[in-house]
Design a protein around this motif. Structure first.
Motif, PDB file in Angstrom:
ATOM      1  N   LYS A   1       3.669   2.930   7.124  1.00 39.03           N
ATOM      2  CA  LYS A   1       3.078   3.190   5.709  1.00 39.03           C
ATOM      3  C   LYS A   1       2.164   2.472   5.432  1.00 39.03           C
ATOM      4  CE  LYS A   1       7.512   5.122   4.021  1.00 39.03           C
ATOM      5  NZ  LYS A   1       8.489   5.236   2.810  1.00 39.03           N
ATOM      6  N   ALA A   2       1.102   3.080   4.458  1.00 33.46           N
ATOM      7  CA  ALA A   2      -0.109   2.384   4.161  1.00 33.46           C
ATOM      8  C   ALA A   2       0.258   1.733   2.800  1.00 33.46           C
ATOM      9  CB  ALA A   2      -1.323   3.547   3.644  1.00 33.46           C
ATOM     10  N   SER A   3       0.067   0.463   2.557  1.00 35.86           N
ATOM     11  CA  SER A   3       0.469  -0.597   1.537  1.00 35.86           C
ATOM     12  C   SER A   3      -0.153   0.242   0.091  1.00 35.86           C
ATOM     13  CB  SER A   3      -0.071  -1.859   1.746  1.00 35.86           C
ATOM     14  OG  SER A   3       0.235  -2.653   0.648  1.00 35.86           O
ATOM     15  N   ALA A   4      -1.229   0.379   0.184  1.00 35.21           N
ATOM     16  CA  ALA A   4      -1.714   1.172  -0.899  1.00 35.21           C
ATOM     17  C   ALA A   4      -1.475   2.712  -1.214  1.00 35.21           C
ATOM     18  CB  ALA A   4      -3.192   0.760  -1.152  1.00 35.21           C
ATOM     19  N   GLY A   5      -0.764   3.040  -0.215  1.00 37.11           N
ATOM     20  CA  GLY A   5      -0.639   4.751  -0.036  1.00 37.11           C
ATOM     21  C   GLY A   5       0.053   5.417  -0.973  1.00 37.11           C
ATOM     22  N   GLY A   6       0.139   6.627  -0.795  1.00 38.66           N
ATOM     23  CA  GLY A   6       0.924   7.804  -1.471  1.00 38.66           C
ATOM     24  C   GLY A   6       0.532   8.976  -1.278  1.00 38.66           C
TER      25      GLY A   6
ATOM     26  N   GLN B   1      -0.911  -7.670  10.230  1.00 42.83           N
ATOM     27  CA  GLN B   1      -1.703  -6.578  10.428  1.00 42.83           C
ATOM     28  C   GLN B   1      -2.056  -6.463  12.220  1.00 42.83           C
ATOM     29  OE1 GLN B   1      -2.076  -3.811   8.373  1.00 42.83           O
ATOM     30  NE2 GLN B   1      -0.457  -5.411   7.297  1.00 42.83           N
ATOM     31  N   ASP B   2      -1.713  -7.373  12.751  1.00 40.46           N
ATOM     32  CA  ASP B   2      -1.893  -7.572  14.165  1.00 40.46           C
ATOM     33  C   ASP B   2      -1.027  -6.439  15.037  1.00 40.46           C
ATOM     34  OD1 ASP B   2      -2.976  -8.902  16.847  1.00 40.46           O
ATOM     35  OD2 ASP B   2      -0.724  -9.516  16.949  1.00 40.46           O
ATOM     36  N   PRO B   3      -1.567  -5.693  15.784  1.00 43.85           N
ATOM     37  CA  PRO B   3      -0.895  -4.470  16.535  1.00 43.85           C
ATOM     38  C   PRO B   3       0.070  -5.116  17.298  1.00 43.85           C
ATOM     39  CG  PRO B   3      -3.443  -4.311  16.365  1.00 43.85           C
ATOM     40  CD  PRO B   3      -3.197  -5.692  15.827  1.00 43.85           C
ATOM     41  N   LYS B   4       0.156  -6.178  17.939  1.00 42.52           N
ATOM     42  CA  LYS B   4       0.977  -6.486  19.067  1.00 42.52           C
ATOM     43  C   LYS B   4       2.313  -7.069  18.432  1.00 42.52           C
ATOM     44  CE  LYS B   4      -2.117  -7.789  22.907  1.00 42.52           C
ATOM     45  NZ  LYS B   4      -2.308  -8.870  24.158  1.00 42.52           N
ATOM     46  N   THR B   5       1.838  -7.990  17.163  1.00 38.60           N
ATOM     47  CA  THR B   5       2.851  -8.309  16.337  1.00 38.60           C
ATOM     48  C   THR B   5       3.655  -7.173  15.669  1.00 38.60           C
ATOM     49  OG1 THR B   5       1.661 -10.414  16.112  1.00 38.60           O
ATOM     50  CG2 THR B   5       3.626  -9.938  14.273  1.00 38.60           C
ATOM     51  N   LEU B   6       3.021  -6.052  15.340  1.00 37.92           N
ATOM     52  CA  LEU B   6       3.835  -5.118  14.655  1.00 37.92           C
ATOM     53  C   LEU B   6       4.586  -4.128  15.622  1.00 37.92           C
ATOM     54  CD1 LEU B   6       0.942  -3.675  12.282  1.00 37.92           C
ATOM     55  CD2 LEU B   6       3.077  -5.040  11.511  1.00 37.92           C
TER      56      LEU B   6
ATOM     57  N   SER C   1      -4.352   5.341  14.003  1.00 40.86           N
ATOM     58  CA  SER C   1      -4.610   6.254  12.992  1.00 40.86           C
ATOM     59  C   SER C   1      -4.053   6.025  11.630  1.00 40.86           C
ATOM     60  CB  SER C   1      -3.662   7.332  13.784  1.00 40.86           C
ATOM     61  OG  SER C   1      -3.763   8.573  12.953  1.00 40.86           O
ATOM     62  N   ALA C   2      -3.075   5.350  11.336  1.00 41.28           N
ATOM     63  CA  ALA C   2      -2.718   5.315  10.207  1.00 41.28           C
ATOM     64  C   ALA C   2      -3.491   4.280   9.377  1.00 41.28           C
ATOM     65  CB  ALA C   2      -1.079   4.691  10.356  1.00 41.28           C
ATOM     66  N   GLN C   3      -3.922   3.303   9.875  1.00 45.11           N
ATOM     67  CA  GLN C   3      -4.792   2.223   9.159  1.00 45.11           C
ATOM     68  C   GLN C   3      -5.931   2.710   9.013  1.00 45.11           C
ATOM     69  OE1 GLN C   3      -4.550  -0.899  12.373  1.00 45.11           O
ATOM     70  NE2 GLN C   3      -3.103  -2.044  11.061  1.00 45.11           N
ATOM     71  N   ARG C   4      -6.659   3.867   9.948  1.00 43.33           N
ATOM     72  CA  ARG C   4      -7.919   4.406   9.646  1.00 43.33           C
ATOM     73  C   ARG C   4      -7.710   5.413   8.482  1.00 43.33           C
ATOM     74  NH1 ARG C   4      -8.640   6.054  14.438  1.00 43.33           N
ATOM     75  NH2 ARG C   4      -7.578   8.155  14.239  1.00 43.33           N
TER      76      ARG C   4
ATOM     77  N   SER D   1      -6.649  -0.712   4.461  1.00 40.39           N
ATOM     78  CA  SER D   1      -6.114  -0.485   5.867  1.00 40.39           C
ATOM     79  C   SER D   1      -4.976  -1.138   5.916  1.00 40.39           C
ATOM     80  CB  SER D   1      -7.112  -0.744   6.870  1.00 40.39           C
ATOM     81  OG  SER D   1      -7.229  -2.393   6.869  1.00 40.39           O
ATOM     82  N   ARG D   2      -4.254  -1.665   5.250  1.00 38.00           N
ATOM     83  CA  ARG D   2      -3.099  -2.588   5.313  1.00 38.00           C
ATOM     84  C   ARG D   2      -1.725  -1.438   5.575  1.00 38.00           C
ATOM     85  NH1 ARG D   2      -1.553  -6.148   0.964  1.00 38.00           N
ATOM     86  NH2 ARG D   2      -2.608  -4.676  -0.392  1.00 38.00           N
ATOM     87  N   VAL D   3      -0.983  -1.827   6.578  1.00 40.23           N
ATOM     88  CA  VAL D   3       0.244  -0.943   6.604  1.00 40.23           C
ATOM     89  C   VAL D   3       1.609  -1.785   6.921  1.00 40.23           C
ATOM     90  CG1 VAL D   3      -0.938   0.816   7.706  1.00 40.23           C
ATOM     91  CG2 VAL D   3       0.071  -0.907   8.956  1.00 40.23           C
ATOM     92  N   PHE D   4       2.767  -1.382   6.538  1.00 40.49           N
ATOM     93  CA  PHE D   4       3.808  -1.939   7.005  1.00 40.49           C
ATOM     94  C   PHE D   4       4.766  -0.937   7.690  1.00 40.49           C
ATOM     95  CE2 PHE D   4       4.337   0.235   2.812  1.00 40.49           C
ATOM     96  CZ  PHE D   4       5.864   0.438   2.568  1.00 40.49           C
ATOM     97  N   LEU D   5       5.935  -1.548   8.132  1.00 42.12           N
ATOM     98  CA  LEU D   5       6.963  -0.683   8.766  1.00 42.12           C
ATOM     99  C   LEU D   5       8.150  -0.605   8.074  1.00 42.12           C
ATOM    100  CD1 LEU D   5       6.237  -2.354  12.435  1.00 42.12           C
ATOM    101  CD2 LEU D   5       5.038  -0.603  11.348  1.00 42.12           C
ATOM    102  N   GLU D   6       8.713   0.620   8.273  1.00 44.09           N
ATOM    103  CA  GLU D   6      10.207   0.791   7.907  1.00 44.09           C
ATOM    104  C   GLU D   6      10.920   1.679   8.761  1.00 44.09           C
ATOM    105  OE1 GLU D   6       9.690   1.369   2.892  1.00 44.09           O
ATOM    106  OE2 GLU D   6      10.071   3.042   4.151  1.00 44.09           O
TER     107      GLU D   6
END
Length: 491
Positions: free
Chosen positions: A158-163, A139-144, A183-186, A195-200
């Protein structure tokens, strides 16, 4: 055998479940909050039980309150509907611990598919195609940001627990990535407590195709064909239909087969929906799996002739799919298109329109189904989703279904809260929609008219209100006005 079924939900879905239960001779229990005390779904049930204050957290989302209702009403099984507790693992586990049937999948399936990162990993392991992206371990911003560069812009956060579009951001460039990520994590944290997210990878001009699946306790999974849900506003579905228009038959077969593969890989039980994103080149990718009955399930019921709620009940009672099919196969026949009628103002940023419904009249015409949770005198509350009804047109062809739905919307009258009826009619009447040229950007790229006829209809709704007042069993508006066609009436 289920003798008493408690519906842990409200509104139109509660009424819809009650209809099947009454046909099967199953006693229904409706739970209700302060705001819903006089709602149609409460009055229609065999038994109603008060569960708390209007705020969802103190009623429909309160597991202790629902469990108390279960104990005190002699309930055998619980149907969660959609939303609220329908995809809460702890609710399914609590019912199992109490020895109560849950008309949904096993708790472990709910838990797995509710986590977008874990479900993605499970699908990769099962050989189901997923959109290129990250696994969510960092979840590190620079890594993402570095990962986003490798994937290539545009990307989706996208939020991991989202919908429902919460915690979801489309990012077109490196410069806007970090602010969009924050913004997405918040947003994800506020909506889901995670607050976990992933990228697609962002798929350009995508279509949203989903497949209805059913699994039984013997491990067999089948599909009941696909639904097209590409007409969306802010990631919320507006129009749904089946079959998906302009979809190559071989591609349809392939998508449905992959959906069965996905559900089978997790030992899925009951009704579920596997959702895919379909690219312009015919490539498709797993998005998520909804472990419940979908809002848009009526379109599948119409084109297959299968009562999905009855199947949920029978599967929960231990019936197998072989027994339910009785030697036949599921076939897709005709076409169905569903529109979601909301109490919202399309001309004012689609803000919810709350208040009392002074008069409501829904069409009773051939080849139209209406699943509604309101009536004249109902209150549209600020506490819940403002959907008033699902209106479904069907026919032998897509064009017949489309025209029947337009006619149904023209003959729908709601006075009090503003509705999106004219907006829905504008979508359905658009030339590109009529051709079946839809994707998830349709509403962003096409101007939809919401004035003119909608304003005239509002005026006629006022006439209906003055004519009928608050009478519970008012005659048809067509009888009072003296015409079968609303649009023949002019000032």
């Amino acid at each position: 055998m289920i003798r008493t079924l408690l519906i842990a939900n409200r509104g139109e879905i509660s009424l819809r479940i009650q209809r099947t239960c009454k046909r099967l001779g199953i006693r229904t229990v409706a739970v209700y909050s302060d705001a819903d005390r006089n709602s149609p779904f409460v009055k229609n049930a065999d038994l109603s039980y008060y569960i708390g204050e209007s705020e969802p957290s103190k009623s429909y989302l309160s597991i202790p309150s629902i469990l108390k209702a279960v104990r005190e009403t002699g309930t055998d099984a619980v149907h969660p509907g959609y939303g609220f507790l329908s995809e809460k693992t702890e609710f399914a586990q609590a019912l199992a611990a109490a020895g109560i049937l849950f008309l949904g999948p096993r708790p472990e399936s709910v838990d797995l598919m509710g986590d977008k990162i874990r479900s993605r990993e499970a699908m990769i392991a099962a050989g189901v195609p997923v959109v290129p992206g990250t696994d969510g371990n960092t979840q590190d911003p620079k890594t993402l940001l570095n990962e986003a560069k490798k994937i290539g812009f545009p990307v989706m956060i996208k939020a991991s627990a989202g919908g429902g579009g919460k915690g979801m951001k489309r990012v077109y460039s490196e410069e806007e990535f970090l602010s969009s990520l924050e913004s997405a994590q918040r947003e994800a944290s506020n909506a889901f407590g995670d607050s976990r997210v992933f990228l697609e990878k962002y798929v350009s001009n995508p279509r949203h195709i989903e497949v209805q699946v059913f699994g039984d306790s013997k491990g067999k999974v089948i599909h009941l064909f696909e639904r097209e849900c590409s007409i969306q506003r802010r990631h919320q579905k507006v129009i749904e239909e089946s079959p998906a228009p302009n979809l190559d038959p071989k591609l349809r077969e392939e998508i449905c087969a992959v959906a069965v593969k996905a559900a089978s890989s997790i030992g899925y039980l009951g009704a579920g929906t596997v959702e895919f994103i379909l690219g312009e080149d015919g490539s498709f990718y797993f998005l998520e799996m909804n472990t419940r009955l979908q809002v848009e399930h009526p379109v599948t019921e119409i084109v297959t002739g299968i009562d999905l709620v009855e199947w949920q009940i029978r599967i929960s009672e231990g019936k197998t799919l072989v027994e339910l099919l009785a030697g036949s196969s599921v076939k897709q026949s005709g076409h169905a298109v569903e529109a979601r009628l909301y109490a919202e103002d399309p001309e004012n940023e689609f803000l919810p329109s709350i208040g009392k419904i002074e008069y409501a009249s829904f069409p009773e015409i051939q080849n139209v189904r209406v699943d509604s949770g309101v009536e004249t005198g109902s209150e549209v509350s600020l506490y819940y989703d403002p959907m008033l009804a699902k209106i479904i047109g069907n026919g032998k062809t897509r064009e017949e279904a489309r025209k029947n739905l337009i006619q149904a919307l023209e003959n729908t009258v709601v006075f009090g809260p503003t509705t999106n009826a004219s907006y829905l009619k504008g979508i359905l009447s658009h030339p590109e929609f009529a051709k079946g040229n839809t994707n998830t950007h349709f509403l962003e790229r096409h101007q939809i008219s919401v004035g003119g006829e909608g304003e005239e209809k509002d005026a006629l709704a006022k006439v209906a209100s003055l004519l009928f007042g608050r009478r519970k069993k008012a005659p048809s508006i067509w009888e009072a006005i003296g015409t079968k066609d609303l649009w023949e009436v002019r000032k």
